[in-house]
Every structure is written in structure tokens, then in C-alpha cells.
Design a protein around this motif. Sequence first.
Motif, PDB file in Angstrom:
ATOM      1  N   ILE B  31      -3.740 -22.229 -11.656  1.00  0.00           N
ATOM      2  CA  ILE B  31      -3.723 -22.945 -12.939  1.00  0.00           C
ATOM      3  C   ILE B  31      -5.251 -23.432 -12.691  1.00  0.00           C
ATOM      4  O   ILE B  31      -5.892 -23.733 -13.610  1.00  0.00           O
ATOM      5  CB  ILE B  31      -2.695 -24.073 -12.844  1.00  0.00           C
ATOM      6  N   TYR B  32      -5.427 -24.122 -11.547  1.00  0.00           N
ATOM      7  CA  TYR B  32      -6.694 -24.790 -11.069  1.00  0.00           C
ATOM      8  C   TYR B  32      -7.919 -23.815 -11.575  1.00  0.00           C
ATOM      9  O   TYR B  32      -8.870 -24.317 -12.015  1.00  0.00           O
ATOM     10  CB  TYR B  32      -6.779 -25.435  -9.577  1.00  0.00           C
ATOM     11  N   ILE B  33      -7.800 -22.688 -10.949  1.00  0.00           N
ATOM     12  CA  ILE B  33      -8.914 -21.657 -11.504  1.00  0.00           C
ATOM     13  C   ILE B  33      -9.148 -21.446 -12.892  1.00  0.00           C
ATOM     14  O   ILE B  33     -10.168 -21.347 -13.514  1.00  0.00           O
ATOM     15  CB  ILE B  33      -8.632 -20.289 -10.658  1.00  0.00           C
ATOM     16  N   ALA B  34      -7.824 -21.566 -13.580  1.00  0.00           N
ATOM     17  CA  ALA B  34      -7.972 -21.293 -15.059  1.00  0.00           C
ATOM     18  C   ALA B  34      -8.666 -22.671 -15.376  1.00  0.00           C
ATOM     19  O   ALA B  34      -9.414 -22.515 -16.578  1.00  0.00           O
ATOM     20  CB  ALA B  34      -6.519 -21.343 -15.481  1.00  0.00           C
ATOM     21  N   MET B  35      -8.311 -23.884 -15.046  1.00  0.00           N
ATOM     22  CA  MET B  35      -9.060 -25.027 -15.672  1.00  0.00           C
ATOM     23  C   MET B  35     -10.634 -24.837 -15.508  1.00  0.00           C
ATOM     24  O   MET B  35     -11.178 -24.985 -16.571  1.00  0.00           O
ATOM     25  CB  MET B  35      -8.663 -26.201 -14.523  1.00  0.00           C
ATOM     26  N   VAL B  47     -13.425 -32.964 -14.789  1.00  0.00           N
ATOM     27  CA  VAL B  47     -11.802 -33.110 -14.370  1.00  0.00           C
ATOM     28  C   VAL B  47     -11.093 -32.162 -13.485  1.00  0.00           C
ATOM     29  O   VAL B  47     -10.456 -32.598 -12.867  1.00  0.00           O
ATOM     30  CB  VAL B  47     -11.196 -32.959 -15.633  1.00  0.00           C
ATOM     31  N   GLY B  48     -11.600 -31.068 -13.494  1.00  0.00           N
ATOM     32  CA  GLY B  48     -11.036 -29.971 -12.383  1.00  0.00           C
ATOM     33  C   GLY B  48     -11.208 -30.485 -10.894  1.00  0.00           C
ATOM     34  O   GLY B  48     -10.459 -30.292  -9.925  1.00  0.00           O
ATOM     35  N   GLY B  49     -12.786 -31.051 -10.822  1.00  0.00           N
ATOM     36  CA  GLY B  49     -13.231 -31.436  -9.724  1.00  0.00           C
ATOM     37  C   GLY B  49     -12.304 -32.765  -8.895  1.00  0.00           C
ATOM     38  O   GLY B  49     -11.901 -32.946  -7.835  1.00  0.00           O
ATOM     39  N   LEU B  50     -11.932 -33.516 -10.037  1.00  0.00           N
ATOM     40  CA  LEU B  50     -11.049 -34.712  -9.689  1.00  0.00           C
ATOM     41  C   LEU B  50      -9.933 -34.214  -8.971  1.00  0.00           C
ATOM     42  O   LEU B  50      -9.299 -34.784  -8.127  1.00  0.00           O
ATOM     43  CB  LEU B  50     -10.955 -35.444 -11.086  1.00  0.00           C
ATOM     44  N   PHE B  51      -9.172 -33.245  -9.769  1.00  0.00           N
ATOM     45  CA  PHE B  51      -8.072 -32.580  -9.462  1.00  0.00           C
ATOM     46  C   PHE B  51      -8.174 -32.153  -7.876  1.00  0.00           C
ATOM     47  O   PHE B  51      -7.280 -32.590  -6.991  1.00  0.00           O
ATOM     48  CB  PHE B  51      -7.663 -31.591 -10.311  1.00  0.00           C
ATOM     49  N   ALA B  52      -9.022 -31.492  -7.489  1.00  0.00           N
ATOM     50  CA  ALA B  52      -9.257 -30.658  -6.309  1.00  0.00           C
ATOM     51  C   ALA B  52      -9.569 -31.944  -5.136  1.00  0.00           C
ATOM     52  O   ALA B  52      -9.025 -31.880  -4.198  1.00  0.00           O
ATOM     53  CB  ALA B  52     -10.422 -30.013  -6.135  1.00  0.00           C
ATOM     54  N   PHE B  53     -10.351 -32.938  -5.600  1.00  0.00           N
ATOM     55  CA  PHE B  53     -10.780 -34.063  -4.812  1.00  0.00           C
ATOM     56  C   PHE B  53      -9.462 -35.057  -4.362  1.00  0.00           C
ATOM     57  O   PHE B  53      -9.067 -35.270  -3.295  1.00  0.00           O
ATOM     58  CB  PHE B  53     -11.610 -35.166  -5.851  1.00  0.00           C
ATOM     59  N   ARG B 116     -19.207 -24.776 -10.800  1.00  0.00           N
ATOM     60  CA  ARG B 116     -17.976 -23.999 -10.870  1.00  0.00           C
ATOM     61  C   ARG B 116     -17.772 -23.242  -9.478  1.00  0.00           C
ATOM     62  O   ARG B 116     -16.491 -23.275  -9.321  1.00  0.00           O
ATOM     63  CB  ARG B 116     -18.205 -23.134 -12.040  1.00  0.00           C
ATOM     64  N   ILE B 117     -18.521 -22.500  -9.239  1.00  0.00           N
ATOM     65  CA  ILE B 117     -18.427 -22.058  -7.779  1.00  0.00           C
ATOM     66  C   ILE B 117     -18.095 -22.756  -6.761  1.00  0.00           C
ATOM     67  O   ILE B 117     -17.177 -22.680  -5.955  1.00  0.00           O
ATOM     68  CB  ILE B 117     -19.738 -21.031  -7.452  1.00  0.00           C
ATOM     69  N   ILE B 118     -18.922 -23.974  -6.594  1.00  0.00           N
ATOM     70  CA  ILE B 118     -18.420 -24.650  -5.596  1.00  0.00           C
ATOM     71  C   ILE B 118     -17.028 -25.392  -5.639  1.00  0.00           C
ATOM     72  O   ILE B 118     -16.302 -25.313  -4.528  1.00  0.00           O
ATOM     73  CB  ILE B 118     -19.291 -26.051  -5.247  1.00  0.00           C
ATOM     74  N   PHE B 119     -16.526 -25.844  -6.912  1.00  0.00           N
ATOM     75  CA  PHE B 119     -14.980 -26.332  -6.943  1.00  0.00           C
ATOM     76  C   PHE B 119     -14.345 -25.093  -6.644  1.00  0.00           C
ATOM     77  O   PHE B 119     -12.902 -25.441  -6.167  1.00  0.00           O
ATOM     78  CB  PHE B 119     -14.776 -26.890  -8.360  1.00  0.00           C
ATOM     79  N   LEU B 120     -14.655 -23.822  -7.182  1.00  0.00           N
ATOM     80  CA  LEU B 120     -13.714 -22.663  -6.958  1.00  0.00           C
ATOM     81  C   LEU B 120     -13.494 -22.639  -5.480  1.00  0.00           C
ATOM     82  O   LEU B 120     -11.980 -22.456  -4.935  1.00  0.00           O
ATOM     83  CB  LEU B 120     -14.135 -21.261  -7.638  1.00  0.00           C
ATOM     84  N   ILE B 121     -14.370 -22.595  -4.710  1.00  0.00           N
ATOM     85  CA  ILE B 121     -14.393 -22.304  -3.414  1.00  0.00           C
ATOM     86  C   ILE B 121     -13.372 -23.511  -2.558  1.00  0.00           C
ATOM     87  O   ILE B 121     -12.433 -23.318  -1.811  1.00  0.00           O
ATOM     88  CB  ILE B 121     -15.522 -22.333  -2.521  1.00  0.00           C
ATOM     89  N   LEU B 257      -4.519 -29.419 -16.948  1.00  0.00           N
ATOM     90  CA  LEU B 257      -5.069 -28.311 -17.646  1.00  0.00           C
ATOM     91  C   LEU B 257      -5.260 -28.720 -19.156  1.00  0.00           C
ATOM     92  O   LEU B 257      -6.092 -28.579 -19.806  1.00  0.00           O
ATOM     93  CB  LEU B 257      -4.067 -27.349 -17.382  1.00  0.00           C
ATOM     94  N   LEU B 258      -4.201 -29.377 -19.744  1.00  0.00           N
ATOM     95  CA  LEU B 258      -4.086 -29.960 -20.977  1.00  0.00           C
ATOM     96  C   LEU B 258      -5.262 -30.949 -21.304  1.00  0.00           C
ATOM     97  O   LEU B 258      -5.746 -30.543 -22.180  1.00  0.00           O
ATOM     98  CB  LEU B 258      -2.673 -30.600 -21.138  1.00  0.00           C
ATOM     99  N   SER B 259      -5.450 -31.828 -20.259  1.00  0.00           N
ATOM    100  CA  SER B 259      -6.741 -32.535 -20.594  1.00  0.00           C
ATOM    101  C   SER B 259      -8.015 -31.892 -20.730  1.00  0.00           C
ATOM    102  O   SER B 259      -8.856 -32.372 -21.354  1.00  0.00           O
ATOM    103  CB  SER B 259      -6.534 -33.856 -19.640  1.00  0.00           C
ATOM    104  N   ILE B 260      -8.115 -30.796 -20.000  1.00  0.00           N
ATOM    105  CA  ILE B 260      -9.329 -30.075 -20.114  1.00  0.00           C
ATOM    106  C   ILE B 260      -9.255 -29.249 -21.550  1.00  0.00           C
ATOM    107  O   ILE B 260     -10.328 -29.390 -22.141  1.00  0.00           O
ATOM    108  CB  ILE B 260      -9.506 -29.056 -19.066  1.00  0.00           C
ATOM    109  N   ILE B 261      -8.024 -28.865 -21.962  1.00  0.00           N
ATOM    110  CA  ILE B 261      -8.176 -28.178 -23.266  1.00  0.00           C
ATOM    111  C   ILE B 261      -8.523 -29.213 -24.206  1.00  0.00           C
ATOM    112  O   ILE B 261      -9.258 -29.033 -25.059  1.00  0.00           O
ATOM    113  CB  ILE B 261      -6.666 -27.583 -23.283  1.00  0.00           C
ATOM    114  N   ILE B 262      -7.919 -30.494 -24.240  1.00  0.00           N
ATOM    115  CA  ILE B 262      -8.233 -31.451 -25.096  1.00  0.00           C
ATOM    116  C   ILE B 262      -9.787 -31.787 -25.064  1.00  0.00           C
ATOM    117  O   ILE B 262     -10.453 -32.023 -26.130  1.00  0.00           O
ATOM    118  CB  ILE B 262      -7.341 -32.650 -24.892  1.00  0.00           C
ATOM    119  N   LEU B 263     -10.239 -31.960 -23.993  1.00  0.00           N
ATOM    120  CA  LEU B 263     -11.537 -32.030 -23.631  1.00  0.00           C
ATOM    121  C   LEU B 263     -12.660 -31.014 -24.402  1.00  0.00           C
ATOM    122  O   LEU B 263     -13.564 -31.123 -25.188  1.00  0.00           O
ATOM    123  CB  LEU B 263     -12.031 -32.356 -22.362  1.00  0.00           C
ATOM    124  N   ASN B 264     -12.251 -29.821 -24.195  1.00  0.00           N
ATOM    125  CA  ASN B 264     -12.786 -28.821 -24.827  1.00  0.00           C
ATOM    126  C   ASN B 264     -12.877 -28.809 -26.564  1.00  0.00           C
ATOM    127  O   ASN B 264     -13.773 -28.379 -27.186  1.00  0.00           O
ATOM    128  CB  ASN B 264     -11.984 -27.563 -24.493  1.00  0.00           C
TER     129      ASN B 264
END
Lengths: 290, 267
Positions: B31-35, B47-53, B116-121, B257-264
Motif C-alpha cells: 500500500i505504501y508503494i502504491a501511495m 505524506v508517504g514520507g511521513l508514514f515511513a518516518f 520517490r526513489i529514496i522513499f521507496l527504498i 492512502l486515502l489522504s493522498i488520494i484526497i490531496l491528489n
Amino acid sequence: MGIIKTENLTYTYSVGTPFEKKAIDNINLEIEEGELVGIIGHTGSGKSTLIQHFNGLLKPTSGRILIEGEDIWKSKASTRQARFTVGLVFQYPEYQIFEETVYRDIAFGPKNMGLTEDEIDYRVRNTATAVGISEELLQRSPFELSGGQKRRVAIAGVMAMEPKILILDEPTAGLDPKGREKILNLIKEHHKKTGCTVLIVSHSMEDIARYANKILVMNKSKVFCYGKTAEVFKRANEISEMGLTVPQITRVINELKNRGINIEDEIYTVKYAKEIFLKYLSEKEGGAYD
Amino acid sequence: MIKDITLGQYFPGNSVVHRLDPRFKIIITMIYIAMLFISSSIFGLFVGGLFAFLALILSKIPFKLILKSLKPLIPILLFTSLFNLFFISGGDVYIEWAFIRVTEDGVNMTLYMAIRIIFLIIGSSLLTYTTSPITLTDAIEYLLSPLKKIKMPVHEFAMMMTIALRFIPTLIEETDKIMSAQKARGADFESGKVMQRIKALIPILIPLFVSAFRRAEDLALAMTCRCYHGGEGRTRLNQLKSGTKDYMATAITIMFLLSIIILNIFV
């Protein structure tokens, strides 16, 4: 001035991770030229780590190593020099064999030293004979040889470099008694012939007692003691407490002494014990055993 | 030394993240990768980065270790960044010199891709840092088990993966040992031209292959002796268990994930 000298040598594995561990801790040691030293200690006592410092494979976390009075980490050239001055035979050395023929595998080390073809050829044949590898085996693939033969080829590979200091990490591990005897004898022979300094790491007190003239006991990353074989075995009780065994014959003598039989206590080979016993008995019974 | 390679290595611990069910952890990572892939703006990425953090803090993995796992990716990162910077055009032109054109869109895209690549890793190495390889393959086997219906050898695949993962540290250790042994014989791996360096690898590779084959043979024999016969009817010693915390963690992830969709939609 000893040929090997360490000053406050300390090495820590995996610094900064949960696996951090002090493998050797503040080692101060001086080994004289021409000795045959046995190194004993538990698994994990730091023996292998210590010997890998002597030829610069591991860089100390702190402290210094001097080979022939020179700090081996002083420059790149001196580290490389240490590799050739100190020959290190690892545990199960037959697993590092890679060449197509026995001859070429033994020649690998000398070749890296940049010797001439003639010199290499002389050394390969010479050491092969010394370790009991016959001429016709030299052109065979090393992978066809028996376990004991492979081991001897691997040891020859280091001996052919003619290092001033030869270090062997459990050279007899996994061999049958006959193979062990053969290897230990050839090491002793090499020591006698060349007068080089030899260090043998071993688990077998019996072997060490028979072959070494000095013993280094490692315990919990530190040097427990280093001295003449006789002196070290005088501390048999402490060594037993560490969970290492002194030679069987030394235990027998100690027990006999405890029971009031007055014989000398510097006995750690069966051969010598027999002599002492016979002398003791003949004195006691008026020469009946002469 | 080779031992310092950290990518894909397990870092033992007892944090919440460590204790999550590995099946859920894999799903959460997906899901995170999908984000990261659906977020159309840099804000979404953050937002994804915050999640990983947050996950990183909860896992108690030292930040230094994460940085170390990024190190081998620097060349790839630089390469893609340079491509993006010079070949994407659009918007204001910042620099124009000979055939080089740096534009607003190019800079934006470069930053976007690099982050994106950095967060992915970071996210995926967090998964492997907190999950032991064995439980990870167990979870993969479970998640792939529907494929058994169409006659895919899922168990065999998972077993091969388990064995491969199990032997990585062994082979690394072995490589280290062989390297030391050859160095002790005066082999030089650090200097010389490219061809010489490639040749210098032979004394390492041959003994390594020999020992890998020997180990494979021993292992196969040992498995046969213990009556291993594939996945049919095999039960597990350690069953994977899921609980409230796994559902909670997944719910939180879906919220992100939802919050990213809303942001989009709104940004």
C-alpha cells in the motif's frame, strides 16, 4: 626485541550495531624469533582474531602490531610486506584451493611475490617434497586428491612463500589420527630446517604439549598466560577451571602427587613420563626394573 | 568489508513494527508503494514520507542504518536525476547552454523522482530490517497460496527462496574467509587495471562455487534424511498469527492512502 610484538592491541567487531563485540582486548605480547608457540583457548576466545592481526588482514581498533620492529600499518607497503613475512594458513585451508593443477596452486603465493620462474619452480618442488606430495601428483587436479593430501597442498602453498613467521589455525582439524601426526610432524620438520617462527592454534593440549616449546593461553578476549610449556602446565588447575583440558598424562601426574607420590611435576608427554616412572620405580624397588 | 552490506538484512528487535504479522507487513508495504506511485504532487510524496518516518521511529531502527542502505543507490539516483534534469522540458527555462536546457518542469520532475526513489527504498528496507527472512518467505508463501489452484509450485518457490536467503550470510562469510586466505597468499584485489581485477576474482569465485555445491549437496542429503517430500500435507511449527494491532496498522495505512488520494484531487 621479539619478532612479533603487540602493544595494547584491541579489536571490536561490528562497531555500532547490536552485534558489537570485543574480540581481543588490550593484548600486549612479545614472541621471540625461532619459537614454536602453541596457542590454545576456547572457541570465541579471540585466537583467530589475534592471528589475523599479525599479517595485517584485520586492522586493530586500537593499539599497534610490530613485525620485526616495524609497525605494519605504517604504510601500504609495510602492510603488504607483512603479508609475505607472516604466512597464515587458515582453518580448513583446502577450501581455498582453486588452480587446475597442484603445481599451480602451490605456485600462487610465490608468483604474487614476484619471484622468477626458476625460483618459483624450485620452491614448488621443494615444498611439495617437504609436505610429502610426490612429483606425479603435481600435474594432477587438486580436487582429485584425498582430504589429507589437499590439506598438505594448501599448507605447502603458504610454506612455499618461505615466510619468516608461519601461523597455522588448527591445521589438524577434521583429520584422522594418522593425518594429524603427518601434518604436525611436517610442521615440526619445517621449523627445525628453516628456523622460522611457528605459531599453531589448536584445541588439542596433547598435540601442543608434544610439539610446542611455548604456550599462549587465550581466555575471554585476553591473554591468560604466555610462557614455557612447563610453566604454563604448572597452572593446570586454573586452566582446567577455564574449561580447557591439560594433557591426560599431566592430570595423571598431578593426581599421583596429590596422593603423596613424590615425582617431578613438569611432565606433559607420555614418553617423558615413562622415563620418570621407570626411574622412580627402580629407585623404590632397588633397581628391579633396570 | 563485504559484511557491511546492509540492503535486505534483518536487524533484530522487539518493537511494534517487528512484532507485526509479516503478511500484513507485506500488504502495508505494498500500500505504501502504491501511495508513492499515485501521488501526483510532491505534497503527496511527503505524506508517504511521513508514514515511513513514523514507522521508522516506531521500529527503533537506527537512522544511520537506513542511510547506509541508500548508499549503493546513489549512482542510480544520480543517473536518473541527470536524465530527468536535461531531457524533460516545459515551463520556464532556467539555464540554456549549447544543447543543455534546464527547465522548471525538469527540476520539478527530478526532485519528484529522486524523492520517490529514496522513499521507496526506505520503506522496503524497513520491511526487511524488521522481518526475519524466514518469516518473510512464510508470509509470501501464504499470500501466494491462491496460485496453487492453478498448479503453481508456490511451496517449492518459497522453499527455494528461504534456502537462498538463509545462505546469503553463510556465503558472505565464506567469501570473506576465502578473500582473507588468498590475501594471505599475497593476492591483490585492490589495485591494477580492470582486466587484472577481474582476473583477481578467480581465486575467490572457484573456491566459492566449489563450496556452494558442496553445501547444496549436504543440505539436499540432510533434507532427504529427514523425509522432506515437498509441500504436500506439510504443517508449520510457527503459525503466523494476526491480531488487533495488525488490523489497526493496516487501517492507519489505508487512511494515509486515502489522504493522498484526497490531496491528489484538491492540489
